[in-house]
Design a protein around this motif. Structure first.
Motif, PDB file in Angstrom:
ATOM      1  N   ARG A 188      39.871  40.102  48.860  1.00 47.24           N
ATOM      2  CA  ARG A 188      41.014  40.874  48.387  1.00 47.24           C
ATOM      3  C   ARG A 188      42.147  39.950  48.012  1.00 47.24           C
ATOM      4  O   ARG A 188      42.414  39.004  48.718  1.00 47.24           O
ATOM      5  CB  ARG A 188      41.472  41.845  49.489  1.00 47.24           C
ATOM      6  CG  ARG A 188      40.530  43.005  49.565  1.00 47.24           C
ATOM      7  CD  ARG A 188      41.211  44.276  49.179  1.00 47.24           C
ATOM      8  NE  ARG A 188      40.216  45.342  49.073  1.00 47.24           N
ATOM      9  CZ  ARG A 188      40.237  46.415  49.836  1.00 47.24           C
ATOM     10  NH1 ARG A 188      41.173  46.560  50.722  1.00 47.24           N
ATOM     11  NH2 ARG A 188      39.338  47.347  49.670  1.00 47.24           N
ATOM     12  N   ASP A 236      42.770  50.644  44.676  1.00 44.49           N
ATOM     13  CA  ASP A 236      42.278  49.302  44.373  1.00 44.49           C
ATOM     14  C   ASP A 236      40.860  49.354  43.846  1.00 44.49           C
ATOM     15  O   ASP A 236      40.449  48.590  42.982  1.00 44.49           O
ATOM     16  CB  ASP A 236      42.296  48.438  45.641  1.00 44.49           C
ATOM     17  CG  ASP A 236      43.706  48.125  46.062  1.00 44.49           C
ATOM     18  OD1 ASP A 236      44.620  48.410  45.271  1.00 44.49           O
ATOM     19  OD2 ASP A 236      43.879  47.608  47.174  1.00 44.49           O
ATOM     20  N   MET A 292      43.758  40.503  42.719  1.00 47.16           N
ATOM     21  CA  MET A 292      44.215  41.862  42.801  1.00 47.16           C
ATOM     22  C   MET A 292      45.706  41.924  43.125  1.00 47.16           C
ATOM     23  O   MET A 292      46.261  42.989  43.359  1.00 47.16           O
ATOM     24  CB  MET A 292      43.436  42.589  43.885  1.00 47.16           C
ATOM     25  CG  MET A 292      42.833  43.873  43.398  1.00 47.16           C
ATOM     26  SD  MET A 292      41.704  44.487  44.620  1.00 47.16           S
ATOM     27  CE  MET A 292      40.239  43.576  44.221  1.00 47.16           C
ATOM     28  N   GLN A 315      51.383  49.087  43.155  1.00 48.13           N
ATOM     29  CA  GLN A 315      51.252  50.507  43.434  1.00 48.13           C
ATOM     30  C   GLN A 315      52.515  51.231  42.992  1.00 48.13           C
ATOM     31  O   GLN A 315      53.615  50.803  43.279  1.00 48.13           O
ATOM     32  CB  GLN A 315      51.062  50.703  44.943  1.00 48.13           C
ATOM     33  CG  GLN A 315      49.661  50.380  45.419  1.00 48.13           C
ATOM     34  CD  GLN A 315      48.828  51.633  45.522  1.00 48.13           C
ATOM     35  OE1 GLN A 315      49.358  52.726  45.665  1.00 48.13           O
ATOM     36  NE2 GLN A 315      47.521  51.487  45.442  1.00 48.13           N
ATOM     37  N   TRP A 349      40.819  50.175  40.249  1.00 45.48           N
ATOM     38  CA  TRP A 349      41.350  49.044  39.503  1.00 45.48           C
ATOM     39  C   TRP A 349      40.266  47.975  39.321  1.00 45.48           C
ATOM     40  O   TRP A 349      40.029  47.489  38.219  1.00 45.48           O
ATOM     41  CB  TRP A 349      42.546  48.453  40.250  1.00 45.48           C
ATOM     42  CG  TRP A 349      43.243  47.390  39.463  1.00 45.48           C
ATOM     43  CD1 TRP A 349      44.267  47.563  38.590  1.00 45.48           C
ATOM     44  CD2 TRP A 349      42.945  45.994  39.455  1.00 45.48           C
ATOM     45  NE1 TRP A 349      44.625  46.370  38.040  1.00 45.48           N
ATOM     46  CE2 TRP A 349      43.842  45.386  38.542  1.00 45.48           C
ATOM     47  CE3 TRP A 349      42.020  45.194  40.129  1.00 45.48           C
ATOM     48  CZ2 TRP A 349      43.836  44.027  38.290  1.00 45.48           C
ATOM     49  CZ3 TRP A 349      42.003  43.840  39.875  1.00 45.48           C
ATOM     50  CH2 TRP A 349      42.907  43.256  38.965  1.00 45.48           C
ATOM     51  N   SER A 350      39.573  47.630  40.423  1.00 44.74           N
ATOM     52  CA  SER A 350      38.557  46.579  40.324  1.00 44.74           C
ATOM     53  C   SER A 350      37.397  47.042  39.456  1.00 44.74           C
ATOM     54  O   SER A 350      36.760  46.248  38.776  1.00 44.74           O
ATOM     55  CB  SER A 350      38.068  46.184  41.711  1.00 44.74           C
ATOM     56  OG  SER A 350      37.220  47.169  42.230  1.00 44.74           O
ATOM     57  N   HIS A 391      48.399  43.858  40.956  1.00 43.44           N
ATOM     58  CA  HIS A 391      48.337  45.303  40.874  1.00 43.44           C
ATOM     59  C   HIS A 391      49.465  45.905  41.683  1.00 43.44           C
ATOM     60  O   HIS A 391      49.529  45.754  42.906  1.00 43.44           O
ATOM     61  CB  HIS A 391      46.999  45.797  41.411  1.00 43.44           C
ATOM     62  CG  HIS A 391      46.941  47.285  41.486  1.00 43.44           C
ATOM     63  ND1 HIS A 391      46.428  47.939  42.566  1.00 43.44           N
ATOM     64  CD2 HIS A 391      47.348  48.223  40.630  1.00 43.44           C
ATOM     65  CE1 HIS A 391      46.512  49.233  42.370  1.00 43.44           C
ATOM     66  NE2 HIS A 391      47.069  49.428  41.196  1.00 43.44           N
TER      67      HIS A 391
END
Lengths: 316, 323
Positions: A316, A24, A1, A6, A27-28, A4
């Motif tokens: 994470r 998040d 992750m 922001q 996104w996942s 990614h």
């Protein structure tokens, strides 16, 4: 992750939806095909189940619509299939598709009700046990221990069987759903209570709770407004997975003949009724409810699986 | 260690007492025992006499004490339905359930462990991912659905194996076994597979997770560097270190396997304790229900206690940690 990024927040505060789409979690979700498949199937099943009165070819609970000469029709793609009985009919001339749609609605409603009730019971008892500790904690957790020392399915069967016996006969059909919700809750609340209790004990020692106590905030307010929100992440995962479990338990009880009555059939009841004709070649009366039940539970579990990974801080 | 042992045993006894209380409440208060036992012709005087004879007029504690005392000696009264001794009824059915659960456990280990190893060492390959996906479905399928599907495919469509009953059994003393006859073994196949499927997926996922962890450890790297053959690393070095949790889980889950067997038994008309229990539930045969609950819980609690004690013997750190 990690890849990614922001985006910088614009001047105007973005709407809730926009914020969610940048989270998040979203996104996942978009990067896990099994979660998307699960969500699509589950949405489809829920919408069709609740739109059953609008889209089902007949009302399976209305005896006036059942015609015996239409009984045991095979699905539409077989030689003897007849429109509009897409998935065939059972031995009483009931349209299987309609029965399945209405049955799913009952199964889903009982599942939701059991999760909500066990959440309410589990969260409040867990908070109380964790916050106050001592005697009340000991007492509640010992009860939980005992419940966990008996296989859950046994508890559900016993509660369901005994409670139905206690109901007056005229209430037995109506009360079945309530009894099932009660039986499932009784075997499911312990898990929530334990999770919340453990988290509450951790949170109770933190400064923000001490500060709130110094301000003489009432205990109820501290528990609900301050501690509870911090315990919800693991609870969300547990609740999703338990929704699948609740539907399964309901189906199992109904299959065993101690759940929903044939007048208000859930998917489990339909499978029980169909199972009696397993050897007479009428395979569609059992196979389609089975497929529907599996789709329902698998899609819920796919979502639960994704949620567990997505909310797990270690991953994470 | 002795303190731990006493604490753990006291805990087990407490749980059993609570179960007994539950069983007693069901027996005593879910429906009036006299009404359930009495037949139409019985006069009021007879009923009062029966009530007295059963001791239903004594105080709650006396009755409960008597119930526990009798239960501890294996006396759960007589069945309302056919007047037979409950313990005798359960004992007759016990071997059938035991055999089913044992065979299912063996199957779950024989199938689950190799699958777990394969998915761990060939991670990312299509068949590993496929197996992972199937395992989610396996967890999601309720056991009665698995049973129905197995019957539909292997018994109805293909006609390979019988779908109902136990086949021919051989009596070995009080134990009846279907393992010694061909029809008994054939009948055992589908039910044990249906019961094992959930357990197979659990074992597979556990072995996979453990294997992936162990394969990262230093001793495996060292073994690789030393040039030990790969299969030897996987099966002699790595797998051995994964088996402890698998054994624990198998032992812990054996109790729930016996409980869940009641669903499988209903689907396959398997003449075990579970089917007896379900019949008792439909006929509201309270003594049989109470007896079954006590016996299954006893097995469950005993296994859990033994596993805990065994752990404490192996790992001294756990002695103080538990409560």
């Amino acid at each position: 992750m990690t890849d990614h990024v922001q985006q910088t927040t614009p001047a105007r505060k973005p709407s809730r939806l926009a914020r969610f789409r940048q989270s998040d979690l979203w996104w996942s979700f978009t990067h896990k095909p099994s979660a998307i498949i699960g969500a699509v199937i589950l949405t489809f099943l829920i919408v069709t189940a609740f739109a059953a009165p609008l889209i089902a070819p007949q009302n399976p609970f209305d005896p006036a619509q059942l015609e015996l000469w239409n009984s045991e029709l095979p699905p539409i793609w077989e030689a003897d299939g007849q429109w509009p009985y897409v998935l065939g009919t059972d031995t009483q001339g009931r349209d299987m598709l309609s029965a399945i749609l209405y049955g799913s609605r009952i199964s889903i409603l009982i599942g939701v009700a059991s999760v909500v009730l066990s959440l309410a019971v589990g969260l409040s008892l867990g908070l109380v046990a964790g916050y106050f500790g001592r005697f009340i904690d000991n007492f509640l957790m010992r009860i939980g221990d005992v419940l966990l020392s008996i296989p859950t399915i046994l508890i559900a069967i016993l509660v369901s069987a005994v409670a139905r016996q206690m109901l007056p006969p005229e209430l037995r059909d109506v009360g079945s759903a309530a009894v099932l919700v009660l039986a499932i809750t009784l075997s499911a609340w312990v898990q929530y209570a334990r999770t919340v209790r453990a988290q509450t004990i951790v949170e109770r020692g933190k400064e923000y709770v001490q500060a709130a106590r110094l301000l003489k905030t009432p205990a109820r307010r501290i528990m609900l407004k301050h501690i509870l929100p911090n315990t919800l992440t693991p609870i969300m995962v547990a609740a999703t997975l338990n929704f699948g479990m609740a539907i399964l338990t309901e189906a199992t009880l109904s299959f065993l003949g101690i759940g929903m009555p044939p007048s208000q059939p859930s998917l489990g009841t339909l499978i029980r009724l169909g199972n009696q004709f397993l050897f007479s070649g009428v395979w569609w009366v059992v196979l389609f409810p089975v497929v529907q039940l599996c789709l329902l539970v698998v899609s819920v579990n796919l979502l639960g699986d994704w949620l567990r990974d997505a909310l797990n801080p270690k991953l994470r | 260690m002795i303190v731990f042992l006493i604490k753990r045993l006291a805990n087990a006894v407490l749980v059993m007492l609570a179960v007994a209380l539950l069983a007693f409440l069901i027996f005593r208060f879910a429906g009036d025992p006299v009404e359930l036992m009495a037949n139409e012709q019985m006069s009021q005087a007879d009923r009062i006499e029966l009530r007295e004879k059963l001791g239903l007029n004594d105080s709650f504690l006396t009755q409960f004490g008597r119930f526990v005392g009798n239960a501890a000696q294996g006396d759960f009264g007589i069945s309302y339905r056919n007047g037979q001794d409950v313990m005798k009824l359960i004992a007759e059915r016990f071997p059938a359930t035991m055999e089913l659960a044992l065979v299912a456990t063996v199957l779950s280990l024989l199938i689950g462990i190799p699958l777990g190893v394969i998915t761990a060492i060939h991670r990312g390959r299509w068949y590993s991912e496929g197996l992972q996906f199937i395992s989610i479905i396996g967890v999601s399928l309720p056991s009665f659905v698995v049973g129905i599907l197995l019957i539909l495919v292997f018994a109805v469509t293909l006609g390979l194996v019988p779908a109902f009953g136990r086949g021919d059994v051989v009596q070995l003393g009080w134990w009846s076994t279907g393992l010694l006859t061909a029809s008994g073994r054939a009948s055992l196949l589908l039910p044990s597979l249906a019961l094992a499927l959930y357990q197979i997926t659990l074992v597979m996922r556990l072995v996979r997770a453990e294997m992936m962890e162990v394969l990262r450890s230093d001793f495996v790297k060292f073994a690789r560097a030393r040039g030990v053959p790969r299969w030897r690393i996987y099966f002699r070095h790595a797998l051995r270190n994964c088996l402890m949790p698998v054994v624990t889980m198998t032992a812990m889950n054996f109790g729930s396997l016996i409980a869940f067997a009641l669903i499988t038994e209903t689907v396959f008309q398997w003449p075990g304790m579970g089917m007896l229990f379900i019949q008792a539930v439909t006929f509201l045969d309270m003594p049989v229900m109470a007896g079954y609950l006590c016996i299954v819980s006893f097995i469950f609690v005993t296994l859990n206690t033994l596993v805990d004690i065994a752990y404490a013997v192996i790992d001294p750190r756990l002695r103080d940690a538990t409560r």
